[in-house]
Enzyme design. Structure first.
Site, PDB file in Angstrom:
ATOM      1  N   TRP A 172       0.841  -1.211   0.000  1.00  0.00           N
ATOM      2  CA  TRP A 172       0.000   0.000   0.000  1.00  0.00           C
ATOM      3  C   TRP A 172       0.867   1.250   0.000  1.00  0.00           C
ATOM      4  CZ3 TRP A 172      -4.260  -1.153  -1.970  1.00  0.00           C
ATOM      5  CH2 TRP A 172      -4.923  -2.339  -1.660  1.00  0.00           C
TER       6      TRP A 172
ATOM      7  N   ASP B 126      -1.238   7.513   5.716  1.00  0.00           N
ATOM      8  CA  ASP B 126      -2.347   6.622   5.388  1.00  0.00           C
ATOM      9  C   ASP B 126      -2.630   5.821   6.659  1.00  0.00           C
ATOM     10  OD1 ASP B 126      -3.989   4.536   4.638  1.00  0.00           O
ATOM     11  OD2 ASP B 126      -2.651   3.726   3.095  1.00  0.00           O
TER      12      ASP B 126
ATOM     13  N   LYS C  55     -12.333  -0.544   7.921  1.00  0.00           N
ATOM     14  CA  LYS C  55     -11.697  -1.431   8.904  1.00  0.00           C
ATOM     15  C   LYS C  55     -12.057  -1.002  10.327  1.00  0.00           C
ATOM     16  CE  LYS C  55      -8.056  -1.665   5.510  1.00  0.00           C
ATOM     17  NZ  LYS C  55      -8.304  -2.940   4.836  1.00  0.00           N
TER      18      LYS C  55
END
Ligand code: PMP
Length: 371
Positions: free
Chosen positions: A102, A169, A193
């Protein structure tokens, strides 16, 4: 017949507290006595406006977000912000820390908007830790890091010590521990999440980040346009925002972010303890970088001396767990092995149930002379 509880350790979309899912489902049936479903309610109606306002207010309160920071709740997920962040913030040069897939995708997207330097990477060590000593050049606009690496199970429990403004992030650990928002120019992520369901991004922006316009942008990419329309430049994802509202209320009712942190420490240390004592399983991340959110582990093929047998035991363990109500523990396809994702919605009892499965499966292997 008694039905056993199911604990879902999926990495995202992920489990949410039952009451949050039920309140959201109820609003989809009928929104707060209006006789209308949330799905057919205008995003400009007073009832939705108050949900949106309260959601941002709760987020500000729970994370101690300074009053002059902008909070945006937008469609698109974290991948959309991989693009919008550099489009809005990258003026000359940005620095990115590469701690996984990511992080490297975020970096890749930034390259469309200007010069990017990779100032640290743990790729050569298969991303098994987060770097501690990071030197950032003085002239970069910002340093980007991924606070929790969902695929590898590593986490920055403190922000990197650099002089430049930080951009993070926080898709997979937002609201699981207190953070120093004021050290950041921007904090963003996908909500599916720790905060809500899929389809929503959260973006928290400092006034400095929004101060200078580096380039003209299409409206949908421009954070200033979203801010100037108070988050309603276009139709936002109303159901995920409602779900975030319910989740934030739930977090508040549990004692806030410090209570989420206590639970995260309890769940993860319980599981790492079992893994450290095990003769069959081992944790994959370096102990100094272990994530509290994603506990990545595998059957110890080295100790077993047999790769094929280890892979077969992992597959067997997944089935063993599923029979006992523990689901979603297959590791990410890029790294294999097993992964237990324990976000805010995972009850302690879920982690206990998985710990029992780990111990009992191992004892069974010993009893059967397979270890
Ligand atoms: N960043 C991190 C740390 C993630 O874990 C994920 C998704 N698992 C993403 C970004 C991508 O999120 P999205 O699917 O919302 O684009």
């Amino acid at each position: 017949m008694t039905t056993q509880p199911i604990y879902n350790f999926c990495a995202g979309p992920a489990t949410l507290p039952r009451e949050v899912m039920e309140a959201t489902a109820e609003a989809c049936r009928q929104l707060e006595g209006t006789g209308l479903s949330l799905m057919e309610t205008s995003h400009r109606s007073p009832v939705f406006q108050s949900v949106l306002d309260e959601t941002r207010q709760l987020l500000r309160q729970l994370l101690h977000i300074p009053a002059d920071y902008t909070i945006l709740l937008l469609g698109g997920g974290a991948s959309m912000e991989f693009c919008r962040i550099p489009a809005n913030l990258l003026r000359h040069r940005a620095a990115y820390i590469n701690t996984g897939v990511w992080a490297s995708k975020a970096q890749h997207e930034a390259r469309h908007w200007g010069e990017v330097v990779e100032i640290a990477s743990t790729e050569r060590e298969n991303y098994d830790h987060v770097p501690t000593h990071i030197d950032a050049p003085h002239d970069v606009d910002y340093v980007h890091y991924t606070s929790n690496n969902t695929i590898y199970g590593t986490e920055f429990l403190r922000e990197p010590a650099v002089d430049a403004p930080l951009v993070s992030d926080m898709s997979s650990d937002i609201l699981s521990r207190p953070i120093r928002v004021e050290r950041h120019w921007a904090i963003y992520g996908g909500a599916q999440k720790n905060l809500s369901m899929a389809g929503l991004s959260f973006v928290i922006l400092s006034p400095e980040a929004l101060a200078a316009t580096p380039r003209p942008l299409p409206s949908i990419l421009d954070y200033r346009i979203h801010r100037d329309h108070d988050g309603l430049f276009h139709t936002p994802p109303v159901v995920p925002i409602y779900c975030a509202h319910e989740m934030l209320r739930w977090i508040q009712s549990q004692g806030g972010v410090s209570a989420m942190e206590r639970m995260a420490v309890e769940r993860s240390s319980m599981l790492y303890e079992v893994l450290d004592e095990s003769r069959l399983f081992r944790g994959m991340a370096r102990p100094d970088s272990r994530s509290r959110m994603n506990i990545c582990f595998r059957v110890d093929a080295e100790r077993l001396g047999d790769e094929t047998k280890a892979a077969a035991l992992e597959a067997e363990f997944i089935d063993y767990c599923a029979e006992r109500g523990v689901v979603g523990i297959k590791g990410h396809r890029l790294v294999g092995g097993l992964r237990a994702s324990c976000y805010n919605g995972m009850p302690l009892r879920g982690a206990e149930r998985l710990a029992e499965c780990l111990r009992e499966f191992e004892s069974e292997q010993i009893r059967r002379g397979r270890l």
